[in-house]
Design a protein around this motif. Structure first.
Motif, short mmCIF file in Angstrom:
data_model
loop_
_atom_site.label_atom_id
_atom_site.label_comp_id
_atom_site.label_asym_id
_atom_site.label_seq_id
_atom_site.Cartn_x
_atom_site.Cartn_y
_atom_site.Cartn_z
N MET A 120 2.37 -23.16 -1.70
CA MET A 120 1.87 -22.49 -0.51
C MET A 120 2.11 -23.37 0.71
N CYS A 121 2.13 -22.76 1.88
CA CYS A 121 2.42 -23.45 3.15
C CYS A 121 1.14 -23.70 3.92
N ASP A 122 0.93 -24.96 4.33
CA ASP A 122 -0.27 -25.30 5.10
C ASP A 122 -0.33 -24.54 6.43
N TYR A 123 0.83 -24.35 7.07
CA TYR A 123 0.85 -23.64 8.35
C TYR A 123 0.41 -22.19 8.16
N PHE A 124 0.87 -21.57 7.08
CA PHE A 124 0.50 -20.18 6.80
C PHE A 124 -0.99 -20.08 6.50
N GLU A 125 -1.49 -20.96 5.64
CA GLU A 125 -2.90 -20.90 5.27
C GLU A 125 -3.82 -21.14 6.46
N ALA A 126 -3.36 -21.96 7.41
CA ALA A 126 -4.16 -22.24 8.60
C ALA A 126 -4.01 -21.16 9.66
N GLY A 127 -3.13 -20.19 9.44
CA GLY A 127 -2.92 -19.12 10.41
C GLY A 127 -2.10 -19.55 11.62
N ARG A 128 -1.41 -20.69 11.52
CA ARG A 128 -0.63 -21.17 12.67
C ARG A 128 0.75 -20.54 12.73
N CYS A 129 1.27 -20.09 11.60
CA CYS A 129 2.60 -19.47 11.55
C CYS A 129 2.59 -18.42 10.45
N ARG A 130 3.06 -17.23 10.78
CA ARG A 130 3.13 -16.14 9.80
C ARG A 130 4.57 -15.64 9.64
N SER A 131 5.54 -16.48 10.00
CA SER A 131 6.94 -16.07 9.93
C SER A 131 7.35 -15.72 8.50
N CYS A 132 6.89 -16.51 7.53
CA CYS A 132 7.19 -16.24 6.12
C CYS A 132 6.13 -15.26 5.59
N ALA A 133 6.27 -14.00 6.00
CA ALA A 133 5.22 -13.01 5.75
C ALA A 133 4.98 -12.75 4.26
N LEU A 134 6.00 -13.01 3.42
CA LEU A 134 5.88 -12.71 1.99
C LEU A 134 5.61 -13.94 1.15
N ILE A 135 5.25 -15.05 1.75
CA ILE A 135 5.16 -16.30 1.00
C ILE A 135 4.09 -16.26 -0.10
N GLU A 136 3.11 -15.37 0.04
CA GLU A 136 2.07 -15.25 -0.99
C GLU A 136 2.52 -14.37 -2.16
N THR A 137 3.64 -13.69 -2.01
CA THR A 137 4.18 -12.84 -3.07
C THR A 137 5.06 -13.68 -3.99
N PRO A 138 4.85 -13.66 -5.30
CA PRO A 138 5.71 -14.42 -6.21
C PRO A 138 7.19 -14.11 -5.93
N TYR A 139 8.00 -15.16 -6.01
CA TYR A 139 9.38 -14.98 -5.55
C TYR A 139 10.16 -13.94 -6.35
N GLU A 140 9.99 -13.91 -7.65
CA GLU A 140 10.70 -12.90 -8.45
C GLU A 140 10.32 -11.49 -8.01
N GLN A 141 9.06 -11.31 -7.59
CA GLN A 141 8.63 -10.00 -7.10
C GLN A 141 9.30 -9.69 -5.77
#
Length: 377
Positions: free
Chosen positions: A1-22
């Motif tokens: 997981m990305c610290d920037y995403f979890e902190a709400g500072r960057c949401r560019s990788c909108a699918l990062i919480e979705t498993p990659y194969e999915q």
């Protein structure tokens, strides 16, 4: 997981919480839904793009204030958000960003303040080659910033020894664009992007290259395989960029007549140099792809065409021309937008899709590249 995403500072990788194969399955399912004319048996396995360290280019917004800059994106309030440890960037880029930030702070150039419309330094574009060299492009507001960067070039080279190409782009207007028209070279001329098969594509500062090198290699190899199978005597690569598809599909020593058309003169110069160094007999000309095709005589038409348009697609005019050009037996269509690809294919009913493939150029986002081999019925 990305610290920037979890902190709400960057949401560019909108699918990062979705498993990659999915992510891969969802992207292919979306393409299949949009392209019902492609038979199920025609779909080849998707090409993955990786989960981290896959981007060869960082487009960094310069924010903050003199002596304390941020390099990353703009927040909703127009203030800079520092993303120097973003894990999707290739390691050579990520390693260079702290030194780049220190150099900017020591230069005294004020970051451009978007809400207040003042300041000098707007962006820094950093591109990494597979062998670890870097291209640095500073997008600035005025000649004063250009003079400062030119004077401090020796300091920059000491700070970032991997910098092989350095240029300054002038963007004096307050516009929502990433660069202006005028580019001033300070060091070097082009970055060599090794794309496999013993071929290096030369990338000049204002030329386009795919942001994921490993996926670009797979995409070029797939197109070359399709063209080799079709074995046309002549080939056009429209929207050819720096010549990736044309050069991989021509090959050294081939008798195939290959012509690339690209509106960017910088990209054409890059393609010509790459062809010359690789010993490939291919021609490249600057021009609008649609205008060139519509103005060609029937005697000059090729047996196969590759198109790799921007997101808007090739459009009704060029699609209609391809539909009516009976001598063109095969088309390889590479698209970064499956919606425009679907519209264009619907305007070309004389062509049947023989094979198709999803190339995940942009992991963790909804964007993708899709390529289709079309054959006239």
């Amino acid at each position: 997981m990305c610290d920037y995403f979890e902190a709400g500072r960057c949401r560019s990788c909108a699918l990062i919480e979705t498993p990659y194969e999915q992510q891969l399955r969802d992207k292919e399912a979306r393409c299949r839904e949009l392209l019902p004319g492609v038979p199920e048996r025609a779909w080849l396995p998707p090409v993955p793009g990786g989960v981290r360290e896959f981007r060869n280019k960082a487009k960094l917004v310069v924010g903050g204030r003199p002596g304390r800059v941020t390099l990353g994106i703009l927040g909703p309030d127009g203030a800079g958000v520092d993303l120097r440890d973003c894990l999707i960037q290739q390691p050579t880029i990520r390693a260079a960003i702290p030194s780049l930030a220190r150099f900017i702070e020591q230069s005294g150039l004020p970051p451009y303040d978007v809400p207040k419309r003042r300041g000098e330094l707007k962006f820094v574009h950093v591109t990494a080659s597979p062998d670890g060299e870097l291209m640095l492009r500073f997008v600035v507001r005025s000649e004063r910033a250009l003079d400062v960067l030119r004077t401090r070039l020796p300091q920059l080279r000491r700070a970032i020894p991997a910098a092989a190409v350095v240029s300054v782009n002038l963007l004096p207007e307050h516009k929502a664009v990433l660069e202006g028209e005028r580019e001033v070279p300070l060091l070097g001329s082009s970055l060599a992007m090794d794309t496999g098969a013993g071929l290096a594509l030369h990338l000049r500062p204002q030329s386009f290259f795919q942001t994921n090198t490993s996926v670009a290699r797979a995409l070029y190899a797939q197109a070359a395989e399709w063209i080799e199978r079709a074995d046309p005597a002549s080939l056009w690569d429209l929207y050819c960029g720096v010549g990736g598809f044309a050069l991989h599909s021509a090959g050294a020593g081939s008798a195939r007549r290959v012509l690339g058309i690209e509106i960017s003169e910088e990209a054409v110069r890059s393609a010509r140099r790459s062809a010359r160094e690789a010993g490939i007999d291919a021609r490249f000309e600057a021009g609008d792809a649609t205008a060139f095709a519509l103005g060609a005589s029937r005697e000059d038409l090729p047996e196969a065409v590759i198109v790799n348009p921007p997101r808007r697609g090739i459009g009704a005019e060029l699609a209609g021309w391809l539909e009516g050009a009976a001598g063109i037996r095969h088309v390889v269509y590479s698209s970064c937008n499956p919606e425009s690809l679907a519209r264009d294919l619907a305007a070309m009913p004389s062509f049947a899709a023989r094979e198709a493939r999803v190339f995940d150029m942009f992991p963790h986002t909804r964007h993708m590249e899709a390529a289709v081999l079309l054959e006239r019925r």
